[in-house]
Structure formats: C-alpha cells, structure tokens
Design a protein around this motif. Structure first.
Motif, mmCIF file in Angstrom:
data_model
loop_
_atom_site.group_PDB
_atom_site.id
_atom_site.type_symbol
_atom_site.label_atom_id
_atom_site.label_comp_id
_atom_site.label_asym_id
_atom_site.label_seq_id
_atom_site.Cartn_x
_atom_site.Cartn_y
_atom_site.Cartn_z
ATOM 1 N N LEU A 91 59.582 -9.314 -12.059
ATOM 2 C CA LEU A 91 59.987 -10.420 -11.179
ATOM 3 C C LEU A 91 61.467 -10.365 -10.807
ATOM 4 O O LEU A 91 61.886 -11.049 -9.872
ATOM 5 N N THR A 92 62.255 -9.542 -11.504
ATOM 6 C CA THR A 92 63.686 -9.433 -11.188
ATOM 7 C C THR A 92 63.982 -8.331 -10.174
ATOM 8 O O THR A 92 65.117 -8.223 -9.707
ATOM 9 N N ILE A 93 62.978 -7.521 -9.835
ATOM 10 C CA ILE A 93 63.206 -6.419 -8.888
ATOM 11 C C ILE A 93 63.260 -7.008 -7.485
ATOM 12 O O ILE A 93 62.298 -7.620 -7.021
ATOM 13 N N PRO A 94 64.379 -6.845 -6.779
ATOM 14 C CA PRO A 94 64.507 -7.446 -5.459
ATOM 15 C C PRO A 94 63.498 -6.889 -4.445
ATOM 16 O O PRO A 94 63.104 -5.724 -4.503
ATOM 17 N N TYR A 95 63.122 -7.737 -3.533
ATOM 18 C CA TYR A 95 62.260 -7.380 -2.409
ATOM 19 C C TYR A 95 62.823 -6.143 -1.705
ATOM 20 O O TYR A 95 64.016 -6.049 -1.456
ATOM 21 N N GLY A 96 61.951 -5.194 -1.427
ATOM 22 C CA GLY A 96 62.359 -3.989 -0.702
ATOM 23 C C GLY A 96 63.034 -2.929 -1.546
ATOM 24 O O GLY A 96 63.426 -1.886 -1.036
ATOM 25 N N ASP A 150 47.738 4.417 -1.892
ATOM 26 C CA ASP A 150 47.870 4.058 -0.473
ATOM 27 C C ASP A 150 48.362 2.630 -0.316
ATOM 28 O O ASP A 150 49.220 2.352 0.521
ATOM 29 N N ARG A 151 47.843 1.722 -1.127
ATOM 30 C CA ARG A 151 48.318 0.332 -1.078
ATOM 31 C C ARG A 151 49.761 0.233 -1.535
ATOM 32 O O ARG A 151 50.558 -0.503 -0.962
ATOM 33 N N LYS A 152 50.102 0.956 -2.592
ATOM 34 C CA LYS A 152 51.485 0.931 -3.093
ATOM 35 C C LYS A 152 52.434 1.416 -2.003
ATOM 36 O O LYS A 152 53.447 0.772 -1.733
ATOM 37 N N ARG A 153 52.105 2.531 -1.382
ATOM 38 C CA ARG A 153 52.927 3.065 -0.296
ATOM 39 C C ARG A 153 53.052 2.038 0.829
ATOM 40 O O ARG A 153 54.135 1.791 1.350
ATOM 41 N N TRP A 154 51.916 1.428 1.191
ATOM 42 C CA TRP A 154 51.907 0.442 2.272
ATOM 43 C C TRP A 154 52.819 -0.728 1.928
ATOM 44 O O TRP A 154 53.634 -1.150 2.754
ATOM 45 N N LEU A 155 52.704 -1.267 0.715
ATOM 46 C CA LEU A 155 53.523 -2.412 0.323
ATOM 47 C C LEU A 155 55.010 -2.067 0.320
ATOM 48 O O LEU A 155 55.838 -2.852 0.803
ATOM 49 N N LEU A 156 55.361 -0.900 -0.197
ATOM 50 C CA LEU A 156 56.773 -0.504 -0.215
ATOM 51 C C LEU A 156 57.312 -0.306 1.192
ATOM 52 O O LEU A 156 58.428 -0.751 1.505
ATOM 53 N N GLU A 157 56.548 0.344 2.045
ATOM 54 C CA GLU A 157 56.991 0.528 3.433
ATOM 55 C C GLU A 157 57.076 -0.805 4.158
ATOM 56 O O GLU A 157 58.006 -1.041 4.927
#
Length: 172
Positions: A91-96, A150-157
């Motif tokens: 929860l401490t990892i910033p968005y993006g 694929d979902r992980k890649r999608w969410l990070l992008e």
C-alpha cells in the motif's frame, strides 16, 4: 468476536470481471477471473448489493477512468502477521511506480526475505487495490502475478499513462 458472513458482487473492468467480497463492512477480497489462489466461489457468500461493495465499485470505476490514484476503503486483510506486513508495504508503493521483491523485503526490515515477500505477494486477497502488480523482479522484469502477466503488464502500463485497450473480453 462476531463476524458477519461474506457477500459478493461482480463488476466489469477493462481487465475482465472482478469479484468483490465484503465481510464485516469492509472489502475482504478482489479476485480476477482465472486468478491463481482464488478461493472457492462458495466462500464468497451470496451475490448481493451492499453499500461497501458499491463504494468499491465506484472507486474502481474512477481508477480505471484515470481519476483516482489512491483508494480510500476499509480493508479486511486476512492472513499471517508476515503476509499482512507485506500487504501493508504494498500500500506504500506509489501509483505508477514499481519496487522489486528485494526492495520491499528491505523496506520491511527483512532483506533476506525476497522469496517470502513474493509468496505473500502472490496470496494478496485484494488485487489492484492492494497493488501487488507494482512489484517486479530485481532487474525490472515482470515476474509472477496471480492474475497473469498480461494483466500485470496492462495495469503497469495503464498507471504509467500508456494508451490502453480493454482486455475484458480476453480475460472473461
């Protein structure tokens, strides 16, 4: 301590249907179709409309619209003390942004626990909102994700602002 029975709903998202599970007025689960370590459907309780689930759905809609970068929800994270510490670290990892399993282990004061952090990360019961997708290999590679790479890649992008296509049909 008296606990209420779980209840759930299913919402659509750009990365496929998401099953939201509530218990005791808090979000206790967010599971993707085909997710590894997904509990049995019977454990989710009846399908219903609860205010807590409606609030989660609203915040997910805002997240996927690009209007929300930090969720404000009551969470019920059921796991070991170590797992809960890892999930709190997520929860401490910033968005993006991303961190490695090793970096997260170091932040938790357990620099030799990268594998244990990875195992706890994989058991995260509240995907996306508790952003386990933001943890990557030491060299930045995409490794392990209960919802699929694929979902992980999608969410990070998506979080980095890249143009996105809807993956919902691919993961339904």
């Amino acid at each position: 301590m008296v606990t209420s029975a779980p209840a759930h709903t299913v919402v659509d998202s750009p990365c496929g249907p998401l099953t939201l599970v509530a218990r005791d007025g808090a979000l206790a689960g967010l599971y993707m179709h085909g997710q590894r370590h997904r509990p049995a459907q019977e454990s989710f309780g009846p399908r219903t409309r609860l205010p807590v689930l409606a609030r989660v759905a609203e915040q997910l809609d805002a997240y996927f619209a690009g209007d929300l970068t930090r969720f404000d929800l009551d969470l019920s994270l059921d796991g070991t003390a170590f797992q809960r510490s890892v999930w709190a670290g997520l929860l401490t990892i910033p968005y993006g942004m991303t961190v490695s399993y090793r970096e997260l282990a170091e932040q938790l004061g357990q620099p030799g626990a990268s594998r244990a952090v990875g195992l706890a990360n994989g058991r995260n019961p509240i995907g996306i909102i508790v952003p386990c997708h933001r943890v990557v290999g030491a060299n930045g590679s995409l490794t392990g994700y209960g919802g699929g790479l694929d979902r992980k890649r999608w969410l990070l992008e998506f979080e980095r602002g890249a143009q996105q296509t809807v993956l919902g049909d691919a993961f339904a």
